[in-house]
Design a protein around this motif. Structure first.
Motif, PDB file in Angstrom:
ATOM      1  N   ASN A  47       0.821  -1.215   0.000  1.00  0.00           N
ATOM      2  CA  ASN A  47       0.000   0.000   0.000  1.00  0.00           C
ATOM      3  C   ASN A  47       0.856   1.265   0.000  1.00  0.00           C
ATOM      4  O   ASN A  47       0.367   2.337  -0.335  1.00  0.00           O
ATOM      5  CB  ASN A  47      -0.949   0.017   1.205  1.00  0.00           C
ATOM      6  N   LYS A  50       0.855   3.581  -2.922  1.00  0.00           N
ATOM      7  CA  LYS A  50      -0.262   4.497  -3.150  1.00  0.00           C
ATOM      8  C   LYS A  50      -0.008   5.864  -2.512  1.00  0.00           C
ATOM      9  O   LYS A  50      -0.825   6.769  -2.652  1.00  0.00           O
ATOM     10  CB  LYS A  50      -1.560   3.899  -2.601  1.00  0.00           C
ATOM     11  N   ASP A  51       1.114   6.013  -1.824  1.00  0.00           N
ATOM     12  CA  ASP A  51       1.482   7.270  -1.170  1.00  0.00           C
ATOM     13  C   ASP A  51       1.964   8.245  -2.241  1.00  0.00           C
ATOM     14  O   ASP A  51       3.010   8.041  -2.867  1.00  0.00           O
ATOM     15  CB  ASP A  51       2.579   7.000  -0.146  1.00  0.00           C
ATOM     16  N   GLU A  52       1.196   9.328  -2.470  1.00  0.00           N
ATOM     17  CA  GLU A  52       1.514  10.272  -3.543  1.00  0.00           C
ATOM     18  C   GLU A  52       2.880  10.922  -3.367  1.00  0.00           C
ATOM     19  O   GLU A  52       3.604  11.134  -4.335  1.00  0.00           O
ATOM     20  CB  GLU A  52       0.422  11.326  -3.650  1.00  0.00           C
ATOM     21  N   LEU A  55       5.453   8.405  -4.424  1.00  0.00           N
ATOM     22  CA  LEU A  55       5.448   8.256  -5.884  1.00  0.00           C
ATOM     23  C   LEU A  55       6.129   9.438  -6.567  1.00  0.00           C
ATOM     24  O   LEU A  55       6.856   9.265  -7.543  1.00  0.00           O
ATOM     25  CB  LEU A  55       4.023   8.080  -6.400  1.00  0.00           C
TER      26      LEU A  55
END
Length: 83
Positions: A47, A50-52, A55
């Protein structure tokens, strides 16, 4: 629909220090979900992709193709932007 994927056959034993509280959480969550503790940790940590902020950081160093491949982000090696 999410298809079933094969379990990771490239698993390595790691030597991390985690608190007793975290071990207990993982143990009980694994029992609740009927997965192994390793499977719970593996699924949960994915998960992080999914950390902007993470990314964006990856996008800044995307020239590191081996790192991207190991994290399962091969599509971003082909020029797509993260996030």
């Amino acid at each position: 629909m999410q298809f079933i994927k094969p379990k990771n056959n490239n698993a390595d034993k790691v030597d991390w220090l985690i608190s007793e509280q975290v071990r207990e959480i993982v143990k009980n969550y694994a029992e609740y979900c009927e997965y192994s503790e390793s499977e719970v940790v593996d699924m949960f940590l994915k998960n992080l992709l999914k950390d902007e902020g993470f990314l964006k950081w990856i996008d800044g160093i995307r020239h590191n193709k081996r790192m991207l491949r190991k994290m399962g982000l091969e599509e971003f090696m082909e020029g797509e932007k993260l996030g």
